[in-house]
Design an enzyme around this catalytic site. Structure first.
Site, PDB file in Angstrom:
ATOM      1  N   PRO A   2       4.671 -48.403 -19.721  1.00  0.00           N
ATOM      2  CA  PRO A   2       4.467 -46.906 -20.003  1.00  0.00           C
ATOM      3  C   PRO A   2       4.874 -47.204 -20.905  1.00  0.00           C
ATOM      4  O   PRO A   2       5.865 -47.306 -21.255  1.00  0.00           O
ATOM      5  CB  PRO A   2       4.710 -46.793 -18.699  1.00  0.00           C
ATOM      6  CG  PRO A   2       5.660 -47.679 -18.024  1.00  0.00           C
ATOM      7  CD  PRO A   2       5.124 -49.119 -18.814  1.00  0.00           C
ATOM      8  N   GLU A   3       4.965 -45.691 -21.904  1.00  0.00           N
ATOM      9  CA  GLU A   3       5.271 -45.221 -22.893  1.00  0.00           C
ATOM     10  C   GLU A   3       6.292 -44.374 -22.713  1.00  0.00           C
ATOM     11  O   GLU A   3       6.488 -44.464 -21.609  1.00  0.00           O
ATOM     12  CB  GLU A   3       4.211 -44.722 -23.982  1.00  0.00           C
ATOM     13  CG  GLU A   3       3.386 -44.786 -24.155  1.00  0.00           C
ATOM     14  CD  GLU A   3       3.326 -46.551 -24.945  1.00  0.00           C
ATOM     15  OE1 GLU A   3       4.339 -45.887 -26.221  1.00  0.00           O
ATOM     16  OE2 GLU A   3       2.719 -47.013 -25.565  1.00  0.00           O
ATOM     17  N   LYS A  51      12.846 -46.682 -20.568  1.00  0.00           N
ATOM     18  CA  LYS A  51      11.582 -46.954 -19.592  1.00  0.00           C
ATOM     19  C   LYS A  51      11.982 -47.068 -18.582  1.00  0.00           C
ATOM     20  O   LYS A  51      11.229 -47.523 -17.472  1.00  0.00           O
ATOM     21  CB  LYS A  51      10.613 -48.336 -20.023  1.00  0.00           C
ATOM     22  CG  LYS A  51       9.781 -47.657 -21.887  1.00  0.00           C
ATOM     23  CD  LYS A  51       8.873 -48.404 -22.162  1.00  0.00           C
ATOM     24  CE  LYS A  51       8.585 -48.448 -23.504  1.00  0.00           C
ATOM     25  NZ  LYS A  51       7.477 -49.291 -23.713  1.00  0.00           N
ATOM     26  N   ARG A 251       2.521 -58.650 -28.304  1.00  0.00           N
ATOM     27  CA  ARG A 251       1.221 -57.311 -28.119  1.00  0.00           C
ATOM     28  C   ARG A 251       0.133 -57.035 -29.164  1.00  0.00           C
ATOM     29  O   ARG A 251       0.553 -57.661 -30.346  1.00  0.00           O
ATOM     30  CB  ARG A 251       2.858 -56.722 -28.136  1.00  0.00           C
ATOM     31  CG  ARG A 251       3.551 -56.750 -27.341  1.00  0.00           C
ATOM     32  CD  ARG A 251       4.200 -56.573 -25.921  1.00  0.00           C
ATOM     33  NE  ARG A 251       3.981 -55.709 -25.804  1.00  0.00           N
ATOM     34  CZ  ARG A 251       4.647 -54.276 -25.143  1.00  0.00           C
ATOM     35  NH1 ARG A 251       5.711 -54.323 -25.543  1.00  0.00           N
ATOM     36  NH2 ARG A 251       4.382 -52.818 -24.958  1.00  0.00           N
TER      37      ARG A 251
END
Ligand SMILES: [Zn+2]
Length: 275
Positions: A2-3, A51, A251
């Site tokens: 998640p951002e 995060k 990524r």
């Protein structure tokens, strides 16, 4: 993963559900935390840090969680939905008050630590794009700490600045017309400052929406992320996807191969002598 703005929204939901309320349900399905019991204590606040999510209790302890790739917290009213979720084998935490139950599913990390020891868990993070400690100059200096590394990998490294995942990385590099495969040391210092400022502006602006929005239009929220093969909204070239980062933390990033200047993914073979 998640951002940062998504984690911020999650922490806000948890805060609204739990803060200033006595804990009546505390069930952690997490190794050594299974025996812990904080029923009767009160949640002071739930705050995001990069995060990470920190639920601070009135006994001087903090429940720390991180969503990693697939984790999420949901808030449900006590009752039927809660009971259905109890049987879910992927549920790792159930923390509730008389008003609401927070259900942590597929969490990536869960710790119970003295609040004073939070820096042990989050002290390694760079300036938080959505935190009170945001410092653009320090973020830029951190990004330049390893000048041979690609811009994309540097932006994704939470120790440089905290809050950017692959979605924001792709959108920000697209908007700043720079390739995420460009060695960060070869990006103009002014451009790096603009990237940091853009990141801060976009994440902060996104908090007004239910989901991440980089375009300003929630009905078509993103420019290029998740749009592989579709035409670039600026030049019409099909959007590409390629990997960025060191092998262990590689990524995938979306990009426009035409209007984002700098190195291409093929250029990013390791360079001897440059860290
Ligand atoms: Zn383009």
């Amino acid at each position: 993963m998640p951002e940062g703005d998504a984690v911020w929204r999650t922490a806000r939901r948890l805060h609204e559900a739990l803060a200033d309320r006595e804990i009546s349900l505390w069930e952690l399905r997490w190794a050594e935390l299974g025996a812990s019991d904080r029923r009767g204590r009160t949640t002071i606040e739930v705050v995001p840090r990069g995060k990470h999510i920190l639920q601070r209790l009135d006994d001087g302890w903090t429940l720390h969680s991180h969503l990693r790739m697939e984790g999420r917290w949901a808030v449900v009213p006590p009752g039927g939905l809660y009971h259905r979720n109890r049987a879910d084998p992927f549920v790792r935490a159930l923390v509730g008050s008389a008003a609401a139950v927070a259900i942590g599913r597929r969490l990536g990390m869960l710790d119970l630590v003295p609040t004073a020891c939070e820096p042990d868990l989050v002290g390694h993070l760079g300036p938080d794009l959505l935190g009170p400690d945001w410092d653009a100059d320090r973020a830029v200096a951190n990004l330049l700490g390893r000048p041979g590394r690609s811009l994309g990998a540097a932006l994704l490294d939470q120790t440089n600045l905290a809050g950017i995942g692959t979605m924001w990385c792709a959108e920000i590099c697209f908007l700043e017309r720079v390739s995420p495969w460009m060695p960060v040391g070869e990006v103009d210092a002014g451009a790096l400052g603009a990237i940091a400022a853009r990141a801060h502006r976009l994440l902060a602006g996104s908090l007004a929406h239910r989901e991440s929005v980089s375009t300003g239009n929630p009905r078509r929220p993103l420019f290029i992320h998740g749009r592989a093969g579709r035409p670039c909204p600026r030049c019409g070239t099909p959007i590409s996807v390629a990997e960025v980062g060191e092998p262990q933390v590689r990524r995938t990033l979306h990009h426009c191969p035409r209007c984002q200047q700098g190195a291409t993914p093929e250029d990013r073979a390791p360079r001897p002598g440059i860290r």
